[in-house]
Enzyme design. Sequence first.
Site, short mmCIF file in Angstrom:
data_model
loop_
_atom_site.label_atom_id
_atom_site.label_comp_id
_atom_site.label_asym_id
_atom_site.label_seq_id
_atom_site.Cartn_x
_atom_site.Cartn_y
_atom_site.Cartn_z
N SER A 227 -95.68 18.88 33.68
CA SER A 227 -94.29 18.36 33.59
C SER A 227 -93.18 19.19 34.44
CB SER A 227 -93.73 18.01 32.58
OG SER A 227 -93.49 19.22 31.38
N ARG A 228 -93.85 20.61 34.58
CA ARG A 228 -92.68 21.61 35.33
C ARG A 228 -93.00 21.54 36.71
NH1 ARG A 228 -93.47 21.91 30.02
NH2 ARG A 228 -93.38 24.03 28.73
N PRO B 52 -93.64 19.83 26.26
CA PRO B 52 -94.31 18.96 27.24
C PRO B 52 -95.44 19.81 28.03
CG PRO B 52 -92.04 18.55 27.46
CD PRO B 52 -92.23 19.75 26.84
N CYS B 53 -96.37 19.25 28.51
CA CYS B 53 -97.48 20.04 29.21
C CYS B 53 -97.02 20.77 30.36
CB CYS B 53 -98.63 18.89 29.72
SG CYS B 53 -98.21 17.99 31.03
N LEU B 54 -97.57 21.66 30.68
CA LEU B 54 -97.14 22.64 31.89
C LEU B 54 -97.12 21.65 32.93
CD1 LEU B 54 -99.54 25.74 31.30
CD2 LEU B 54 -96.77 25.41 30.66
#
Length: 277
Positions: free
Chosen positions: A179-180, A175-177
């Site tokens: 989301s972290r 998933p895209c960064l």
Amino acid sequence: MHNVSTNAARLIERIASFRRVTVAFSGGVDSSVVAAAATRAKLDALVAVTADSPSVPRWQLQWATRIANQIGIAQRVVPTHEGDREEYVRNDTKRCFYCKETLYRTLGQLANHDPTTVLVSGTNADDLGDYRPGIEAGKNASVQTPLADLRLGKQEVRELARFFGLENADLPASPCLASRVAYGVEVTPERLSRIEQAETWLREQGFSDGRVRVHHDELARVEVPSDELPRLLSPPLASELNESLRAIGFRFVTVDLQGLESGSMNRVLVQIGEAQH
């Protein structure tokens, strides 16, 4: 339960009904399967559009181009500028909605010359069971979801990727960064860059998968598969992890002893829901 060749035929037939298609193409296995099926659907028009922003790792963009070339689909890489939106930067629980809304608006603008063009995503049936506000944005933009419509989940999609001979059939989901980043911590290009650098470090150490989650006070919570935890925690690698991530700009470094868990940031949503009742 359909076999893989039947599922492939069903997917191709479903996509063929759209005639003119723009695929939201990240280069992940889901959107790659959709793109591969679309190339076999004898469409009047077809293009894969890949979003480029600080939330997309450079290696993922490279993979997207590599897979597009393998499939033989025309690809456009376009900046999406979701980071210009205050609602996205503040990072509440609808961040993904604002991001996908921006993406689909960009795709829609590309297709404006022909209103009959259909936007298609790689949302699969299993995605519908998780908290994914981006799916709501897709519905608002009339984005079609052929994998989900045909009740094809993660396992069936991987089988289709192998059936189509895709190089990324076994590539871990990424998933895209953004989301972290923990809800309530602003999404900034600097934080996203630190995450990308830290996850690159994990890959360079040979870990099969990994996430670096960012919490308040620039705390990095590192996740790797549970069976790879002993190696990460062993000296001297544990010290190297701490030193490397602090050099990147994190103030504190911790390892999640539960191991890698997709969507682990959503654990707090239960607490948020309970607090609202």
